[in-house]
Design an enzyme around this catalytic site. Structure first.
Site, PDB file in Angstrom:
ATOM      1  CD  GLU A 205      26.908  39.892  41.136  1.00 28.37           C
ATOM      2  OE1 GLU A 205      27.196  39.393  40.029  1.00 28.37           O
ATOM      3  OE2 GLU A 205      26.719  41.108  41.303  1.00 28.37           O
TER       4      GLU A 205
ATOM      5  CG  HIS B 199      30.613  39.241  45.572  1.00 27.63           C
ATOM      6  ND1 HIS B 199      31.382  40.364  45.375  1.00 27.63           N
ATOM      7  CD2 HIS B 199      29.321  39.662  45.533  1.00 27.63           C
ATOM      8  CE1 HIS B 199      30.595  41.412  45.214  1.00 27.63           C
ATOM      9  NE2 HIS B 199      29.344  41.016  45.306  1.00 27.63           N
TER      10      HIS B 199
ATOM     11  CG  HIS C 157      29.974  45.282  43.064  1.00 23.43           C
ATOM     12  ND1 HIS C 157      29.530  44.489  42.039  1.00 23.43           N
ATOM     13  CD2 HIS C 157      29.422  44.753  44.181  1.00 23.43           C
ATOM     14  CE1 HIS C 157      28.731  43.559  42.504  1.00 23.43           C
ATOM     15  NE2 HIS C 157      28.659  43.698  43.809  1.00 23.43           N
TER      16      HIS C 157
HETATM   17 ZN    ZN Z   1      27.821  42.392  45.190  1.00 22.68          ZN
END
Ligand code: ZN
Length: 226
Positions: free
Chosen positions: A82, A101, A165
């Site tokens: 990511e 994240h 997510h």
């Molecule tokens: Zn993720």
């Protein structure tokens, strides 16, 4: 050939990333190898967690260094999948020093409802997080998620939900980004529990106006709604 950054600074940021990762893991914010953490090394470079490792058991000497401009991999093992989301935030917001994240469970549960996150529910969340955008769902690990994240970001954004997510929180330090993640998770837990109770008293317009005045005049914090 020497490394193109100060090793002492890399070491101290990497140690801090490991400490923050362990705190996230202990709170149940990242199962398996979920989540990723980064911080600025200088204007051009960031330190970021490697891909495929538990955030509860990281070693500082395995942290990766990548370039903000073009994402070039400078040092360490393969960086987080990511990384494009992190890079998009650093490119848009020069004041941001750290990005986290996660798939913290209550925040992720709300992100999977497809609903906007209500505001004017709790004063602390208004002061410390402000308006929380929900980024529309796109496939993780693609450039599209980075694009959608950059689009949802404003100069005042402190925390975001990624639709279906998880979370992204920003800070002027790793500790600051972690504090916002903990606040976001607590706020989503509160909002979910209010749904169970079946009733929420929203702060009135006058109460919100007073609160935003405190936020601006006493705390000096940015907010889109001034
Ligand atoms: Zn993720």
């Amino acid at each position: 050939m020497g490394l193109p950054f100060p090793i002492d600074l890399y070491d101290s940021i990497s140690n801090e990333i490991c400490r923050v990762g362990a705190r996230m893991w202990r709170q149940g914010f990242c199962a398996g190898s979920d989540g990723n953490i980064s911080a600025r090394l200088d204007d051009d470079l960031i330190v970021i967690t490697p891909s495929g490792v538990s955030k509860g058991d990281m070693r500082p000497d395995t942290m990766c260094v990548i370039r903000v401009d073009d994402g070039e991999h400078i040092h360490g093992p393969s960086p987080s999948s990511e990384r494009a989301v992190h890079l998009a935030v650093y490119r848009e917001r020069h004041d941001v020093e750290a990005v986290i994240h996660s798939h913290a469970p209550k925040s992720t549960a709300w992100a999977c409802t497809g609903l906007p996150l209500p505001d004017a529910v709790h004063p602390e969340a208004e002061l410390l997080l402000g308006r929380i955008p929900v980024v529309p769902y796109v496939t993780p690990g693609t450039g599209l998620l980075a694009e959608a994240t950059a689009k949802a970001l404003t100069p005042c954004t402190a925390a975001m939900l990624l639709g279906s997510h998880g979370t992204v929180t920003l800070g002027d330090s790793l500790e600051g980004a972690l504090a916002r993640l903990e606040m976001l998770e607590a706020y989503c837990r509160l909002v979910i529990e209010l749904r169970v109770l079946g009733q929420t008293r929203r702060l009135t317009d006058a109460e919100m106006t007073d609160l935003l005045k405190v936020k601006r005049d006493m705390w000096g914090l940015p907010d889109d709604r001034y």
